[in-house]
Design a protein around this motif. Structure first.
Motif, PDB file in Angstrom:
ATOM      1  N   ARG A  31      28.928 -12.901  46.824  1.00 32.56           N
ATOM      2  CA  ARG A  31      29.544 -11.569  46.842  1.00 32.56           C
ATOM      3  C   ARG A  31      30.906 -11.657  47.531  1.00 32.56           C
ATOM      4  O   ARG A  31      31.840 -10.966  47.175  1.00 32.56           O
ATOM      5  N   PRO A  67      33.964 -11.719  44.082  1.00 29.91           N
ATOM      6  CA  PRO A  67      33.677 -10.286  44.088  1.00 29.91           C
ATOM      7  C   PRO A  67      34.003  -9.582  42.769  1.00 29.91           C
ATOM      8  O   PRO A  67      33.615  -8.440  42.579  1.00 29.91           O
ATOM      9  N   THR A  68      34.725 -10.258  41.881  1.00 28.62           N
ATOM     10  CA  THR A  68      35.115  -9.592  40.626  1.00 28.62           C
ATOM     11  C   THR A  68      34.560 -10.388  39.442  1.00 28.62           C
ATOM     12  O   THR A  68      34.212 -11.564  39.574  1.00 28.62           O
ATOM     13  N   GLU A  69      34.551  -9.703  38.293  1.00 33.46           N
ATOM     14  CA  GLU A  69      34.049 -10.362  37.075  1.00 33.46           C
ATOM     15  C   GLU A  69      34.885 -11.602  36.746  1.00 33.46           C
ATOM     16  O   GLU A  69      34.350 -12.640  36.354  1.00 33.46           O
ATOM     17  N   SER A  70      36.205 -11.487  36.944  1.00 31.02           N
ATOM     18  CA  SER A  70      37.065 -12.630  36.591  1.00 31.02           C
ATOM     19  C   SER A  70      36.839 -13.796  37.554  1.00 31.02           C
ATOM     20  O   SER A  70      36.898 -14.961  37.151  1.00 31.02           O
ATOM     21  N   SER A  71      36.543 -13.490  38.823  1.00 32.91           N
ATOM     22  CA  SER A  71      36.297 -14.611  39.736  1.00 32.91           C
ATOM     23  C   SER A  71      34.944 -15.273  39.447  1.00 32.91           C
ATOM     24  O   SER A  71      34.806 -16.491  39.560  1.00 32.91           O
TER      25      SER A  71
END
Ligand code: NAP
Ligand code: COA
Length: 261
Positions: A194, A198-202
């Motif tokens: 998390r 934290p993001t979809e792209s990461s």
């Protein structure tokens, strides 16, 4: 091959995430399980959950940076149940920060929790482990080998822990104590990821860096720890077992498409 079920298991940092899954695994096998972490609420919740599953469980609210508090916890566990057969040490802190923006105290905090904390746990366990026969696993990370950017504190701390593992394997081997590390890659549904994805792209970027093209499930890590602590690994000590889908093989996976293009 049959393998003896450990009697007493201690999981440092065992109240959430991967380490709690380790505690649950040993509880399900019928072991007595002790957990330790800072938050009294998390300790209480973990102990209740383990007890609800039918296990004998005890917990200690202590910070691994506090050597005396850690020693007290191990003393109380050993007094209650006798020598510890399996010790899993995985208390850790993490956040992403580029080296140029990380304060000295930020670096020190993670090194203190992860590396100094591991030493405090090992030091407290000494003399309270089953000899011969105890097995220790330190939970490190792919970062102990891979210099992941934004992770200079974790990279340094986890590499240090792996060297603690190797040193104790040599020092404690004659007492019949095995010491290994498990180095996970990204594990889905965890606090660690998390923070780091934290993001979809990461999440996508991390997944692309893993040759197996997926995050680990918590159980992938639990099974590796279980194996290292079992009789099946009775001649294995001082090793770092990567459970990372090939992440620590570095950029080699990414180059594959360039070679075959
Ligand atoms: P987590 O859920 O945050 O677990 C960390 C545990 O350590 C918690 O029980 C926490 O409880 C305890 N803890 C933290 N600081 C402590 C301190 N100073 N003293 C005592 N206990 C402390 O994290 P996780 O993501 O499952 O990670 C677990 C382990 O796996 C860590 O060693 C981590 O480095 C390693 N790992 C994780 C990943 C991943 O993808 N998540 C990948 C590679 C390696 P309190 O807050 O109550 O203290
Ligand atoms: N970026 C940059 N620096 C940060 C930071 C971030 N996201 N989070 C904390 N720091 C710095 C603080 O600014 C402080 O340094 P400073 O005094 O120079 O400003 C230093 O780190 C200590 O922060 P503090 O909040 O006092 O530490 P703590 O001991 O209360 O908590 C942490 C330790 C920061 C690691 C906290 O995130 C934690 O408790 N983590 C446990 C759970 C976890 O990380 N799980 C994942 C395991 S893989």
């Amino acid at each position: 091959m049959t393998t003896a079920v450990p009697r007493v298991v201690f999981v440092a940092g065992g109240t959430s995430g991967i380490n709690f899954a380790v505690a649950q695994h040993y509880a399900a096998l019928g072991c007595r399980v002790a957990v330790l972490s800072r938050s009294q609420d998390k300790v209480d919740a973990a102990v209740h959950a383990l007890a609800d599953s039918g296990a004998d469980a005890i917990g200690f609210a202590a910070d691994v940076r506090d050597a005396q508090a850690v020693d007290d916890a191990f003393a109380r566990a050993a007094q209650a149940w006798g020598p510890i057969d399996v010790l899993v040490s995985g208390a850790a802190g993490n956040f992403a920060a580029p080296a140029s923006e990380l304060s000295p105290r930020g670096f020190e905090t993670v090194v203190d929790i992860d590396l100094v904390g591991t030493f405090n746990v090992m030091r407290a366990a000494w003399g309270r482990l089953s000899t011969p026969g105890a097995a220790i696993v330190n939970v490190t990370a792919a970062q102990s080998w891979l210099p992941i950017p934004g992770q200079i504190h974790v990279n340094a701390a986890k590499a240090g822990i792996d060297q603690v593992t190797r040193t104790l394997a040599v020092e404690w081997g004659p007492n019949g104590i095995r010491v290994n590390s498990v180095a996970p890659g990204p594990v889905s549904g965890t606090e660690g990821m998390r923070r780091l994805a934290p993001t979809e792209s990461s999440v996508k970027a991390w997944t692309q860096a893993v040759p197996l093209r997926r995050f680990a499930e918590t159980d992938d890590v639990v099974r590796a720890i279980d194996w290292l602590c079992s009789d099946a690994a009775s001649y294995v000590t001082g090793q770092v077992l990567s459970v990372d889908g090939g992440l620590a093989l570095g950029g080699a996976g990414a180059i594959a498409s360039a070679i075959t293009a």
